[in-house]
Design a protein around this motif. Structure first.
Motif, PDB file in Angstrom:
ATOM      1  N   TYR A 103      41.203 -15.168 -34.739  1.00  0.00           N
ATOM      2  CA  TYR A 103      40.021 -14.296 -35.392  1.00  0.00           C
ATOM      3  C   TYR A 103      40.199 -13.176 -36.156  1.00  0.00           C
ATOM      4  O   TYR A 103      41.063 -12.298 -35.459  1.00  0.00           O
ATOM      5  N   LEU A 104      39.388 -12.778 -37.162  1.00  0.00           N
ATOM      6  CA  LEU A 104      39.152 -11.540 -37.286  1.00  0.00           C
ATOM      7  C   LEU A 104      38.221 -10.877 -36.763  1.00  0.00           C
ATOM      8  O   LEU A 104      36.949 -11.541 -36.481  1.00  0.00           O
ATOM      9  N   ALA A 105      38.297  -9.640 -36.247  1.00  0.00           N
ATOM     10  CA  ALA A 105      36.983  -9.062 -35.504  1.00  0.00           C
ATOM     11  C   ALA A 105      36.738  -7.647 -35.722  1.00  0.00           C
ATOM     12  O   ALA A 105      37.589  -7.031 -36.128  1.00  0.00           O
ATOM     13  N   TYR A 106      35.467  -7.085 -35.132  1.00  0.00           N
ATOM     14  CA  TYR A 106      35.309  -5.621 -35.307  1.00  0.00           C
ATOM     15  C   TYR A 106      35.795  -4.949 -34.267  1.00  0.00           C
ATOM     16  O   TYR A 106      36.056  -3.730 -34.436  1.00  0.00           O
ATOM     17  N   ASN A 117      26.432  -4.342 -39.563  1.00  0.00           N
ATOM     18  CA  ASN A 117      26.544  -5.684 -40.024  1.00  0.00           C
ATOM     19  C   ASN A 117      25.184  -6.077 -39.632  1.00  0.00           C
ATOM     20  O   ASN A 117      24.805  -6.415 -38.419  1.00  0.00           O
ATOM     21  N   SER A 122      30.209 -10.633 -34.733  1.00  0.00           N
ATOM     22  CA  SER A 122      31.390  -9.836 -34.318  1.00  0.00           C
ATOM     23  C   SER A 122      32.714 -10.272 -34.418  1.00  0.00           C
ATOM     24  O   SER A 122      33.702  -9.322 -34.248  1.00  0.00           O
ATOM     25  N   ARG A 123      32.794 -11.425 -35.025  1.00  0.00           N
ATOM     26  CA  ARG A 123      34.306 -12.118 -35.145  1.00  0.00           C
ATOM     27  C   ARG A 123      33.930 -13.139 -36.281  1.00  0.00           C
ATOM     28  O   ARG A 123      32.845 -13.846 -36.294  1.00  0.00           O
ATOM     29  N   GLU A 126      39.249 -17.959 -37.969  1.00  0.00           N
ATOM     30  CA  GLU A 126      40.158 -18.246 -39.042  1.00  0.00           C
ATOM     31  C   GLU A 126      41.060 -19.672 -38.797  1.00  0.00           C
ATOM     32  O   GLU A 126      40.964 -20.359 -39.788  1.00  0.00           O
ATOM     33  N   ASP A 146      35.168  -5.236 -43.457  1.00  0.00           N
ATOM     34  CA  ASP A 146      35.196  -4.004 -42.183  1.00  0.00           C
ATOM     35  C   ASP A 146      35.969  -4.614 -41.014  1.00  0.00           C
ATOM     36  O   ASP A 146      35.796  -4.022 -40.122  1.00  0.00           O
ATOM     37  N   TRP A 147      36.671  -5.801 -41.060  1.00  0.00           N
ATOM     38  CA  TRP A 147      37.442  -6.538 -39.998  1.00  0.00           C
ATOM     39  C   TRP A 147      38.502  -5.279 -39.369  1.00  0.00           C
ATOM     40  O   TRP A 147      39.237  -4.822 -40.551  1.00  0.00           O
ATOM     41  N   LYS A 148      38.727  -5.120 -38.192  1.00  0.00           N
ATOM     42  CA  LYS A 148      39.550  -4.258 -37.736  1.00  0.00           C
ATOM     43  C   LYS A 148      40.668  -4.814 -37.111  1.00  0.00           C
ATOM     44  O   LYS A 148      41.689  -4.033 -36.612  1.00  0.00           O
TER      45      LYS A 148
END
Length: 199
Positions: A103-106, A117, A122-123, A126, A146-148
């Motif tokens: 996943y990509l997540a905040y 958002n 939250s995610r 992928e 904005d993914w961190k």
């Protein structure tokens, strides 16, 4: 049938986790039940007026499987885009793990949404990879937005773990500037010479 977790095979400190109708012999327990000191699973028969006092009990083992050493190197050199391989070390015990989910997540916990958002997401999912594969990837030009974090979750036959392992994303940007070329080939429609640039 009444199903409980308890601190002893005799039913001390029991907490009911479900009921199953007569004629059935199985019950799926939802994930994330906090067992605390309850290390036994009990099944009791329930009649219309009373519950049997003899417990069928087994000791339970809490399966834990989290990847470690998550690594990601962004090979997409454009601003706000990423691409490249994600690697991880598998859990010590993969007997209950069927897949890894990327996943990509905040946030590193995978559940905290970004405050600005509007969709409260939250995610984003992928890809899913089979056990035995410790390599995933993001294609070039994947929007970073904005993914961190890049997160890797383990998934059993039934459930995805709720606490992932991850790594903070470092968006690598490389640009070339000050390109210069002087044509030293003196023929028509032909070029030759030195190209220079700064990085």
């Amino acid at each position: 049938y009444n199903v409980y977790f308890a601190s002893s095979s005799l039913g001390f400190n029991k907490k009911q986790v479900g009921q199953a109708a007569a004629g059935t012999n199985e019950l799926e327990i939802e994930p994330d039940f906090v067992q605390g000191t309850r290390l036994y699973l009990l099944v009791n028969i329930q009649s219309a007026i009373d519950e049997a006092t003899g417990n069928a009990a087994i000791g339970v083992f809490d399966s834990v499987a989290t990847v470690s050493s998550v690594d990601f190197l962004d090979l997409d050199l454009d601003l706000q885009e990423l691409g490249g391989d994600v690697t991880w070390d598998p859990p010590t015990d993969v007997s209950q793990v069927k897949h890894y989910v990327l996943y990509l997540a905040y946030a590193v916990d995978g559940v905290t949404p970004l405050e600005v958002n509007a969709s409260n997401v939250s995610r984003i999912y992928e890809a899913t990879y089979a056990v035995g594969t410790n390599l995933g990837s993001f294609p070039a030009d994947t929007a970073l937005d904005d993914w961190k974090y890049v997160l890797v979750y383990t998934k059993s036959r039934l459930f995805e773990q709720s606490t992932p392992a991850g790594i903070e994303i470092s968006d690598i940007i490389r640009n070339v500037t000050d390109v210069s070329f002087t044509d030293l080939d003196l023929d028509t429609n032909e070029f030759g010479g030195m190209v220079t640039w700064e990085e």
